[in-house]
Structures are given as structure tokens and as C-alpha cells.
Design an enzyme around this catalytic site. Structure first.
Site, PDB file in Angstrom:
ATOM      1  N   HIS A 137      -7.024   0.203   1.232  1.00  0.00           N
ATOM      2  CA  HIS A 137      -6.568   1.669   1.334  1.00  0.00           C
ATOM      3  C   HIS A 137      -7.356   2.772   0.935  1.00  0.00           C
ATOM      4  O   HIS A 137      -7.000   3.906   0.561  1.00  0.00           O
ATOM      5  CB  HIS A 137      -5.242   1.794   0.393  1.00  0.00           C
ATOM      6  CG  HIS A 137      -4.097   0.987   0.637  1.00  0.00           C
ATOM      7  ND1 HIS A 137      -3.943  -0.298   0.737  1.00  0.00           N
ATOM      8  CD2 HIS A 137      -3.026   1.414   1.302  1.00  0.00           C
ATOM      9  CE1 HIS A 137      -2.795  -0.628   1.242  1.00  0.00           C
ATOM     10  NE2 HIS A 137      -2.049   0.177   1.437  1.00  0.00           N
ATOM     11  N   ASP A 187      -9.516   1.907   8.760  1.00  0.00           N
ATOM     12  CA  ASP A 187      -8.519   1.549   7.451  1.00  0.00           C
ATOM     13  C   ASP A 187      -7.198   0.727   7.929  1.00  0.00           C
ATOM     14  O   ASP A 187      -6.798   0.946   8.897  1.00  0.00           O
ATOM     15  CB  ASP A 187      -8.103   2.685   6.959  1.00  0.00           C
ATOM     16  CG  ASP A 187      -7.610   2.226   5.485  1.00  0.00           C
ATOM     17  OD1 ASP A 187      -8.498   2.201   4.501  1.00  0.00           O
ATOM     18  OD2 ASP A 187      -6.481   1.946   5.221  1.00  0.00           O
ATOM     19  N   GLY A 188      -7.082  -0.281   7.119  1.00  0.00           N
ATOM     20  CA  GLY A 188      -5.942  -1.302   7.592  1.00  0.00           C
ATOM     21  C   GLY A 188      -4.446  -0.470   7.362  1.00  0.00           C
ATOM     22  O   GLY A 188      -3.573  -0.625   8.195  1.00  0.00           O
ATOM     23  N   HIS A 189      -4.500   0.800   6.676  1.00  0.00           N
ATOM     24  CA  HIS A 189      -3.442   1.662   6.486  1.00  0.00           C
ATOM     25  C   HIS A 189      -3.818   2.898   7.128  1.00  0.00           C
ATOM     26  O   HIS A 189      -4.292   3.716   6.587  1.00  0.00           O
ATOM     27  CB  HIS A 189      -2.878   1.770   5.168  1.00  0.00           C
ATOM     28  CG  HIS A 189      -1.543   2.151   5.020  1.00  0.00           C
ATOM     29  ND1 HIS A 189      -0.897   3.418   5.839  1.00  0.00           N
ATOM     30  CD2 HIS A 189      -0.478   1.921   4.175  1.00  0.00           C
ATOM     31  CE1 HIS A 189       0.096   3.559   5.708  1.00  0.00           C
ATOM     32  NE2 HIS A 189       0.743   2.790   4.630  1.00  0.00           N
ATOM     33  N   GLU A 318       7.465  -4.998   5.197  1.00  0.00           N
ATOM     34  CA  GLU A 318       8.007  -3.728   5.281  1.00  0.00           C
ATOM     35  C   GLU A 318       7.942  -3.499   6.687  1.00  0.00           C
ATOM     36  O   GLU A 318       7.308  -2.207   7.070  1.00  0.00           O
ATOM     37  CB  GLU A 318       7.110  -2.700   4.496  1.00  0.00           C
ATOM     38  CG  GLU A 318       7.214  -3.051   3.116  1.00  0.00           C
ATOM     39  CD  GLU A 318       6.340  -2.216   2.275  1.00  0.00           C
ATOM     40  OE1 GLU A 318       5.219  -1.725   2.584  1.00  0.00           O
ATOM     41  OE2 GLU A 318       6.692  -1.762   1.162  1.00  0.00           O
ATOM     42  N   GLU A 334      12.508   1.734   5.111  1.00  0.00           N
ATOM     43  CA  GLU A 334      11.884   2.535   3.831  1.00  0.00           C
ATOM     44  C   GLU A 334      11.979   4.064   4.014  1.00  0.00           C
ATOM     45  O   GLU A 334      12.044   4.477   5.166  1.00  0.00           O
ATOM     46  CB  GLU A 334      10.382   2.159   3.774  1.00  0.00           C
ATOM     47  CG  GLU A 334       9.774   2.858   2.508  1.00  0.00           C
ATOM     48  CD  GLU A 334       8.360   2.125   2.613  1.00  0.00           C
ATOM     49  OE1 GLU A 334       8.002   1.189   3.250  1.00  0.00           O
ATOM     50  OE2 GLU A 334       7.565   2.807   1.824  1.00  0.00           O
ATOM     51  N   CYS A 336       9.904   6.370   3.043  1.00  0.00           N
ATOM     52  CA  CYS A 336       8.489   6.843   3.587  1.00  0.00           C
ATOM     53  C   CYS A 336       8.383   6.545   5.326  1.00  0.00           C
ATOM     54  O   CYS A 336       7.905   7.366   5.665  1.00  0.00           O
ATOM     55  CB  CYS A 336       7.246   6.033   3.038  1.00  0.00           C
ATOM     56  SG  CYS A 336       7.194   6.500   1.400  1.00  0.00           S
ATOM     57  N   CYS A 414       5.282   5.141  -3.408  1.00  0.00           N
ATOM     58  CA  CYS A 414       5.008   5.930  -2.196  1.00  0.00           C
ATOM     59  C   CYS A 414       6.143   6.871  -2.021  1.00  0.00           C
ATOM     60  O   CYS A 414       5.878   8.208  -1.575  1.00  0.00           O
ATOM     61  CB  CYS A 414       4.656   5.292  -1.316  1.00  0.00           C
ATOM     62  SG  CYS A 414       5.858   4.068  -0.797  1.00  0.00           S
ATOM     63  N   CYS A 415       7.437   6.694  -2.362  1.00  0.00           N
ATOM     64  CA  CYS A 415       8.485   7.389  -1.613  1.00  0.00           C
ATOM     65  C   CYS A 415       8.660   8.638  -2.331  1.00  0.00           C
ATOM     66  O   CYS A 415       8.819   9.772  -1.704  1.00  0.00           O
ATOM     67  CB  CYS A 415       9.672   6.593  -1.460  1.00  0.00           C
ATOM     68  SG  CYS A 415       9.777   5.115  -0.461  1.00  0.00           S
TER      69      CYS A 415
END
Lengths: 652, 652
Positions: A137, A187-189, A318, A334, A336, A414-415
Site C-alpha cells: 500500500h 500498487d496492489g491497492h 472483502e 463494506e 468504503c 478505513c471506513c
């Protein structure tokens, strides 16, 4: 004006005064952002430690200590700062600004000489930066910090954080690229992609747009770099439980982005990626990229989305699963991910204003996103189930991720800051402007200010949309202005009546385009448009290919999906049946949760009489009894203790 | 005769000749046991390695190498030897006996001087025996080896393995016990308890019964030894994923066994424990222990059992969850757990012959157990779902444990040898004898031989039970013998007609006790009892407290629960509705799976017409179309490729 103009319009142009939303926006300012500041500083009793601010202080040399938290812990601070930026842009707050300036000073000190900024790698794995892009990340955190830098600059004019992220982006631009000595990796995310386009808008530097496009173009290329990178770093895995390195669909790296036709893997990543794709597509005129956005959108909203606008059917990863696989109980959905879906919808509305984008945006916003937060602004859902049976959930580990009560603060947090930054910038989602047509996507009350055909135009929206479907617009213009008002007819309304200055506006077939009623005229100060959207109680059904909703019905009225709770209807909600002959009635309950419209219905309940302790019988017929039941809006569930809840109920 | 007499009756007294079962028993002898021998020796191509025989060879000093496999790998060899014992007891086989003798020689050599026997601890963790009773299955493996030693001795009269396990048990008896220098501990996985009672029966040594009782008495006592033991060994955990040390209900050690009222945790452990409790209760006259058996039985069969006799609702921990929590798709229902339920039922039938025990035994045997194995004897289900949607299961990890096809051999290979030993000893489950009354629990054809009132009596059962409900008993007695035949009326039959020597036997109210029709007379050679059990197609319903079967129906005919498969009925089986007016018809299909009765029905199917690509609509009514559907017995599913399957279907 270009389609991206909205990105450069200040939030000061969007003042919100709305029965439903004003309270949430007050919560963001007065409760959520201050509370999250306490949480980021580990001062919330009973909450999981964050350590996010301390990580920056330690990296800045202001404190001694060790890194603690998730590899993406920095992003919580960035999202908080971004929300602060939106708040300051809307309304000055010297005290809050001083706090933010302090954090920004720390962040600037934590930045490395080369421009690199990431407390995890600086403190915990020095010398290992860019060695685990698949899992760690770094560019994701960078993206959030860029969004914060841009927002804070727009709000305050202060360049310090913008300069930090610009230096960081300049450094990235040397590390990543097509060159032989550069990393052909990503990036993976996803997140950096959409952030770099914002940085491009803020600075006008095309290289940031190009770098964003580079990351999108690299994604899913073969040979796949995850395995190569893993070998290079000695086969170290950061998140062993989810096989990120082998499971390419998890991070949407199984195919080049232009070839992806179904939403696969981690739901938040999908919608963040799509948002970045749409941003780049519109800036570069890349028709293939735009077409890929349309295909992914279509797959999500026609095959992989809950009626609440939730996405992601599975806790493991997720993730999305497969078409029509939408379990209501073991769901992920989720908060997010629905926020990301709103970002994606907003970008598509800028490109091609079609009401299907806004309908989905509204669905996600009024149901999943608002459900994600309690009315006190201090408790949050990460997972948003459509069916909860707390007694069996407690012992069946398949439901371990599904909570029956909103939680204080998460280890992976994160949310809450994502909700905060969305609500703090809600003004950006209501309208778009394209070719001298001002589109209204959301009926959220307030005053917005526009430059139309060279005229300064104020549009005052007075909205009773959520309670009775009535909306009134009042125009103020410095001089008569020729433009088109395009007003969305929501998918839940079967009759929409428009009047201009009290005179019914007849909607000819050419006056409704892609779900928007277009009213073109020379507008003058004092002009009014009144709308009444009929607001029937809708008996919603799922596509017969969804096995989890087959033979069931859900109620919706206006933007709100409704649900049943045990506190109102007793236990064993699955025993209830709502036949199509059932009476349905809306009643305003001023005492319930600050005042909401509930739906009262006559229903029947499968009886347990004559069963005693037998588990299976061949001589039983279903017996039913008449019963009165009460539905509440989905967003308002879980505010009255732990109990059962369901959105879908058996149809007759 | 005492209630335990059946334990000492040779299987030679139970010759099985039955349309349904003979083929399975032939498979055990000709296919399963030889195939499993190959598997245990790692000679099955494509199957996961077992290494179980090699572990013993290495421990015996016959080979060099290292231990490989699960900590309980030894038990696979033991269960195989036990099955071999039953086969040899039923019918001599010099070649098989020679193979078994060879293994037994190796096992004897692997035994340590003090009597200890366990290849994992001998080879992999020497010096650490008895340090992780919670997790490491030493007494579990010992129990299986005891069962093998007893079975092999009864079959062959050879004492070698019996002597090995007796030495081992004698050693255990010094290690475990009430004494101050002894361990007041027990195994995390029950099995030793029931095995020690078998050893007591085989040897007459009361100390084995006492040791069994000791283990049961210790279970669930406070302070709990799992934590203490964990501290003592330096906090080493063997199975970190399931928290055995902290999660006491997982291993039924949360309460003393006499205080347990609900079936908690790992399902196989529960039923193995209950079997041992019943064994000890009947031998010691312990009324509290027997009452605890009744309570646990009652909880399982009235609140926590699938209609197929499967138990265990959750993959995590292979566990029970809570009352009425019986999901059909994410189910566990391990084959071994249903086998253990049959053991428990058999013991209860010996104690108190009530048809409810036999009804459940039959349900588990004819559905889950037989489903657990393919018709070729080489493929097995570990998990026995009641609803499978392979396309969504493939991508939704909640269903990772649910297979759509039987597998060759498992890394944790408990189920195949467990099926083998049950089928090889099936004769022990058909009858019990109590107070001069011979109870028939299962209608499985064959000849059994008894000593009744001092007379040698042969009972020949000719059974067409599974196809048309007809059974005929023929008596052969060396001289007229006065005894009672007690014949179970299965719960699925609404009319049972009995005739003795062609004359209808009128069942007065005092002649049916606890579900058994009692025919008392002086029986002579040539006497015949004919029974016709009506065999209607039953529309079964689940208790209205089970949300997963609410508003649904399942078909059952005779002992067989039926299911729908995609290969017969097309995809999206959840769209089918079987109204109570539907015609239902049984047809014998000689071509299907070796010849089975199928059920043809008229049904309706929810239509997907007019839906196109919408996911949710408010203007749709459910449309249905008439369709013809075909049910097959549940046990026969998954023999024609991968496809959907469901037991429960929507009711009108």
C-alpha cells in the site's frame, strides 16, 4: 467548461441546508472529525489503538518509539486531513486549521530527502521501499496524502502539504515509468491513479496525469510482476491469509484494465480503480478506457450490487464473488466500497449524465453509507448486512465479520474517515455542469453558485425530497441567463410533476433525456421550479437469478430501502410474509430516532403452534396468523439494541 | 443376557443378504479396504499422500525417514485394521489376514518399552508425550488402536495387537488417574472412553472401565487443565486456527459431562463422547450419566440435526452452532459425525429400545453415510451439503469446504476408513436383545443367529424394505422357543400391516411399545412374520424455528430423503416451487445409478422473463410456468457430474 470543472469549483459554492443531511454534516464538523482526531491520537478509551499520529511523529524525529499498526496506517491521517480540508473550504475554523497545520508540519518532517513518505517503511522496514507493491500500500497511502494535500490547498491556499505530495509525486515519477531503469509496476491497492489526476488538476502538471495513466496501463500486464517481486524480496509475504501474490483477481491485476468486463476481487479496489480509469479516460479521450468503465459499471449494478447499494458479497478478501451471488447474511458490503461506488458514479455523471449513475449513487448514499454511521457520529459499521440473526450469528463463525451493533473504531480504520471525507464534500456530488446544462443529480437542499454563460447564477434548492418528494428551486442571476436546468427523475418515482413559476411544465418526449427533464429558458432572478415526485411504497423484487431474494420482497419509499427489526416485530423475522394484498401505510413517527417515516403493514406470520419439539414432520401444513408489522428505513437499523433485522421478507 | 451382550456376539452371527446393502458390503471388502491399503501406503496416484504406514515402519526401525501427516495419522491405520477385523470375522480371507498380520508386527515393534504407542510423538516430538492432550490426539489414536485390537482378536483369536493395546492401556492407567502423581487430565478428542469399554468387554478387566469413567469424570472440571498444560509446555499451540486451548466448548470441556445439556463444538467429539458415556452409564448403573446422554441426544435430534441425519452446521471447528441454526449450503455435516451419531444411537438402543433412536440411526445411515461414498467405493464426501450451487460456491470462500464431487482421499482422512468400519460391522446395528425380547431396528436382509431362552434360533430376514416396504422374517429354532419379536415401525410409515404365518396380527394398544410392535409366542421352525409398511411420499417440513427451511418442503419416501439435481431439472433449482396440489409419483428407473426409485412431480418455476438486465424492480410480479421435475434419493447425488443440488424446495 470542461467536464472536470467541478473538480476545481470550491465547496464554498455548495452550501447545504437540508432536513436530512445538515445534521450529518454538523456531525462531521462537531463530532466525527474531532472524535477521529482523538482516535488517531489514541485518546479514545476502549477503542483499538491507532498510533497513526505517533507513527508520523516518530518518523519526523519528534518522538522516540516504534511503528505500530497496519501497513497502511498513514492513510487514516491523510483521510482525516482531507476531510478537514473540505470542512475548512466550506467554513473557516482557525482552531481546526491550527491543529491541521501542526500535523502537516510533522508530516513534512517525516518526508525523506528524496521525497519518499511512508512511516511504515521509514520506521519498520527501512531500505525495503517499493519491494512489495502487491501488498504494502505505499502508493495507496501516497494517493490519500495527495488527496489531502490538494483538498487542504484548495481550502486554505497553503502549499505546505501540496508541496510535500508534489515532491513525493515527482520522486515517484522517477521511480516508475516506461524507462529501462524504472519500475514497470503498480500498487496492489488502487488509489494513486485517481489521486494523481487530482494533483494534475491542482497543479496543471501533465506528468501526473501521465503517471496515473502509466499505472493503469501496467495493471494486469504479463509477465505478472507480483511473483517476480516476491522472489526478489526473498519470498516474504505480508498478508499470508489472502494470497494476494497468487490471486491476481483479488487486486484486479488478472487482466489489463481495458479487458476487464466483470468486477472481481476486493470491492474497494475495483471502484477506486474505476474512478481513476474514468478520470484518465475523460482527460485523455481514451475511448477504450471509458468503454471499460461502462462495462464494469454495468456488471456491478446489474449483477453484483445489493438493493442498498452495498457491494462485495464475501468477507474473505472483502470481495466480489460472481454474478447474482448476493447473500444477505454472510454479506460484506463494506461502507468504503459503497463510498467508492459513489466516487465512480460521480465521475461517470461528469462524463455522461445518465440518471442510472445518479440512481445508484443515491441508493448507496441514503442506505449503505448512512447506515455505516450511528446518529451520534461515534459508531460505525464496516460491514452492512441485509439480514441479521444475532443469536445464531454469535456461534456461527461464518458471520463473525457481521456485527449487530456499530463499533467505536477499527484496527483497520478505513471506513470512519472515509465517511467523514465524503460527507464533508457532499456538495461535490449534487450537480454537474456540461455544455451550459446544469444537471441536478441529488435533491439535497442548499444554495449553489455557478458561472453560466458568463453570468453569476445562484441556485437555491429547497428540498423535502426524503419525506414527501417535493423540491423547489429558486434562481438568482446577476442578469437574465440562457441555460438548461436538467433535473433527474429518480427511478423510484412513477409520476413527476414540474412547474415553472407556478405553470405546469409539460414534459414532451424530447424534454426528458437519459432520465433528466431538461428545462431550457432564459432564467431570471426569482424564477422558480417546483417539482413533486410521487413517492409510492414500492414492493421491490430481485432479479429471479438472485437465489437469495427469490420469492421475497423488500419495501422502498423514495430513496430509502426499508427493513424490519426485532424490536418492532418480535423474533424470527423470516416467519413473516407480506402478501401483495397487504395494506401498506406510511406514518411519520416523531419519537423514533429523531423522527422518521415508518411503514405499517398487515402481514402474516408462520405459526409454530402444534410443533413442540419435533424437528421435521410430514403431517404439518404451514399455519399463518395475521399480524401488524412495522418497517423502518434501513439506515436507521441497530440504534435500539441488538436484535434481528431483515430487508427481504417472504412474498405471498 | 445383559444389554452389552451384542458387543460380544460375533459378526458371524449376522450374515447380510440385502438388495441395498450387500453391494456396499461387497465394496468394503473388494474395493474400499484394498484401496485404502494402497492409500495408506501412498500408492494411489493423484491422491494426497498418507504416509501412515511409513510412519509406523520408521517408528518400528524398519525404515529410515521422518514422520509426515496429521498428529492423528496413526488412527487411519487403526481404523483400517478395525475394518479388516470385521471383514475377517464375517468371512475368512487368508491373504488379507496376512497383510494385517504384517502391519500388526510393525505396530508391535513401534510400541515403546513402557507400552506407549504413537508415531507422531515417537518420531517428531520425542520426550513431549502427554504434554498437549488438548490438541494432539494421543489418547484418541490409542482408542482407535484399542478398537482395532479388540476387533482383530474377536475375528482371528490372535492376541498380538490386543496385547499391544492392553500394555498401552496398562501404561495409561499408571499415567492417568486420581493419584497425586498421576495426570488428572483427558484427551481433547474423545474416543478412548468408548474404546476402553470395548477393551473391558474383551478382557473382563474392570480397570479399563474405571479408566474410561475417570476420563469422563475429569472432563470439564475446573480449574481447566488446557491453559495449565499450555503454560507448562511453553505456550506452544498445535492448531492455531481453532483456539482449542481457549475454546472449551469446542472439545466439550466447558462443563462436566453430566451437566452438559446442549451439543456444543466439534460434532464428532460430541457423539463419540456420548457413545462412551452411554457405555459407562450402562456398565456402572450411573443414572446421572445416562440422563446426560438422553439430554444431549434430545438436543441433537430435536434442535441441531439435518433431515439427512447430518450434524454440525459450521465448517469452522467442524462444529455444532446453536439451536435451529441449520444452513443447507454452508453446512458441515461431516460423514464421520453421522457415523458417530449411529454409534450413540446403537448404545441407546441397547439401553432403552425406543424407535426414536432407530429412526435417527436409519436417517443418518441411509442418507448422510451412504452419500459419503460413491458407488465405486473410491470417492468420498467429508462434507454433506443439502444445497449446492457450484458456480457461486466456486468463488465464494464461505463454501470452500463444500465439494460438488466426491474426492479421492483426504489429507485428514478420517471419513473413508470410518465408513469402511461401519459398513463392515453393519450386522451389529440391526438388532438388540433385551430381556428375552429380540428387537429389530433396521430392516436389512440376512440371517442372524441367537441364543434365546436356551434355544438356538435363526432369524432370516428377507427385506424389500427400501423399495416397497415389505419384510418377511422366517424362524428356524432347534426346538420351540418362547420369546418376543419386537419390530420397529419406522416414523415414515403411516400404516403397518403384520401377519404371522399368513394370519393378520392385530396390533392392540398394549402390543406397540416405544414404537416397536411386540409379538410374543412360542416360535417354531418355519414360522413366518410378514410386514408391509406403507411407503407414502412424505412432504416433510422443518420446524418453523428453522429459518433455512421455512416455507420449504422436502420429499421423503421410506428411509430416503430425496433431492433435486441440475442434471434432471436444469439450473437455478431455487426457482422451483412444489405446491401441495402437485402430483407426485414414484417410478423405478432401472438405468439410473444401478436402478433406483425416482419421484416425478408437477411443479412450477419462477420465470425470468421480462427481466433482462435489471437487478431490482418494483413493477414485477412473480411469474411461474408449469414444469415437470424429478427427485432422486439424496444418497445418489453427485454421481453424474458437477451441478446444482437441493433437498429443500419452495412450498407453494
Amino acid at each position: 467548461m470542461k467536464s472536470n470543472d467541478l473538480q476545481t469549483l470550491s465547496l464554498t459554492n455548495f452550501n447545504i441546508e437540508d432536513d436530512f443531511w445538515s445534521e450529518y454534516i454538523r456531525l462531521v464538523r462537531e463530532v466525527i472529525v474531532p472524535y477521529q482526531w482523538e482516535a488517531l491520537n489514541d485518546r479514545v478509551e476502549g477503542a483499538e489503538p491507532s498510533h497513526a499520529i505517533r507513527n508520523f511523529r516518530i518518523a519526523a524525529g519528534e518522538e522516540q518509539g516504534e511503528f505500530y499498526g497496519m501497513v497502511f496506517q498513514d492513510s487514516d491521517v491523510a483521510k482525516w486531513l482531507e476531510a478537514v480540508g473540505y470542512l475548512l473550504e466550506t467554513q473557516p475554523d482557525a482552531e481546526l486549521e491550527a491543529v491541521a497545520d501542526g500535523v502537516i508540519d510533522t508530516i513534512a518532517k517525516a518526508q525523506q530527502k528524496d521525497g519518499y513518505l511512508n512511516t511504515y517503511f521509514t520506521l519498520k522496514e527501512p531500505g525495503k521501499k517499493w519491494t512489495n507493491l502487491a501488498e504494502c500500500h505505499e502508493l495507496y497511502c501516497a494517493g490519500h496524502m495527495i488527496e489531502a494535500g490538494v483538498a487542504y490547498y484548495r481550502a486554505t491556499g497553503k502549499r505546505k502539504l501540496l508541496d510535500v505530495v508534489t515532491r513525493f509525486a515527482d520522486y515517484m515519477d522517477t521511480v516508475f515509468g516506461e524507462g529501462p531503469d524504472q519500475l514497470h509496476r503498480y500498487d496492489g491497492h488502487q488509489e494513486i491513479e485517481l489521486a494523481l489526476v487530482k494533483l494534475y488538476h491542482a497543479t496543471g502538471e501533465a506528468k501526473y496525469l501521465n503517471l496515473s495513466k502509466f499505472f493503469l496501463d501496467q495493471r494486469g500486464q504479463q509477465p505478472h510482476f507480483y511473483e517476480q517481486e516476491w522472489e526478489e524480496r526473498g519470498r516474504v509475504t505480508h498478508f499470508p491469509s489472502i494470497s494476494i501474490i497468487q490471486d491476481h483477481p483479488y487486486s484486479q491485476s488478472h487482466l489489463p484494465v481495458r479487458e476487464q468486463q466483470t468486477a472481481e476481487g476486493h470491492a474497494v479496489r475495483v471502484v477506486y480503480m474505476c474512478t481513476g480509469m474514468a478520470d484518465v479516460a475523460v482527460e485523455t479521450g481514451d475511448a477504450d478506457l471509458l468503454e471499460a468503465c461502462r462495462k464494469l459499471w454495468h456488471n456491478i449494478v446489474t449483477k453484483r450490487m445489493y438493493i442498498t447499494g452495498g457491494i462485495g458479497s464475501m468477507a474473505h478478501g472483502e470481495s466480489f464473488t460472481s454474478d447474482y451471488d448476493l447473500p444477505n447474511d454472510s454479506i460484506y458490503a463494506e461502507t468504503c466500497a459503497s463510498i467508492g461506488l459513489i466516487f465512480f458514479a460521480q465521475r461517470m455523471l461528469q462524463i455522461e449524465p445518465k440518471s442510472e449513475y445518479a440512481d445508484v449513487m443515491e441508493r448507496a448514499l441514503y442506505n449503505t453509507v448512512v447506515s455505516g454511521m450511528s446518529r451520534d457520529g461515534k459508531h460505525f459499521f464496516y460491514v452492512n448486512p441485509l439480514e441479521v440473526y444475532p443469536i445464531s450469528n454469535r456461534k456461527n463463525k461464518n458471520f463473525e465479520h457481521v456485527k449487530s451493533e456499530r463499533q467505536g473504531w477499527f484496527g483497520c480504520a478505513c471506513c470512519p474517515p472515509n465517511i467523514a471525507r465524503l460527507l464533508a464534500s457532499l456538495g461535490q456530488y449534487i450537480y454537474t455542469l456540461k455544455d451550459n446544462t446544469l444537471f441536478t443529480h441529488l435533491y439535497i437542499g442548499g444554495v449553489s453558485e455557478w458561472d453560466l454563460s458568463g453570468h453569476n447564477v445562484k441556485l437555491e434548492q429547497h428540498s423535502e425530497y426524503t419525506s414527501n418528494g417535493k423540491v423547489k428551486f429558486t434562481i438568482t442571476a446577476d442578469s437574465p441567463a440562457d441555460f438548461t436546468l436538467a433535473l433527474r427523475v429518480p427511478d423510484w418515482s412513477d409520476q413527476a410533476a414540474f412547474a415553472v413559476n407556478g405553470i405546469p411544465f409539460v414534459i414532451g418526449p424530447d424534454l426528458i433525456v437519459d432520465g433528466y427533464v431538461r428545462i431550457k429558458r432564459i432564467w431570471q432572478t426569482g424564477d422558480q421550479v417546483e417539482i413533486v415526485f410521487s413517492m409510492p411504497i414500492l414492493r421491490m423484487k430481485g432479479n429471479p437469478l438472485i437465489r437469495h431474494t427469490s420469492g421475497k420482497v423488500a419495501l422502498q419509499r423514495g430513496p430509502y430501502v426499508y427493513c424490519l427489526e426485532e424490536v418492532d416485530n418480535g423474533p424470527n423475522l423470516y416467519q413473516l410474509i407480506l402478501s401483495k394484498e397487504s395494506s401498506l401505510k406510511v406514518i411519520y413517527d416523531p419519537l423514533l430516532l429523531g423522527g422518521i417515516n415508518v411503514i405499517l403493514a398487515g402481514a402474516s406470520r408462520l405459526s409454530t403452534d402444534e410443533w413442540d419439539e419435533q424437528l421435521y414432520r410430514h403431517d404439518a401444513e404451514w399455519q399463518t396468523k395475521h399480524t401488524a408489522i412495522r418497517f423502518i428505513p434501513y439506515f436507521a437499523w441497530a440504534n435500539r439494541g441488538i436484535g434481528e433485522m431483515t430487508v427481504w421478507i417472504k412474498d405471498s
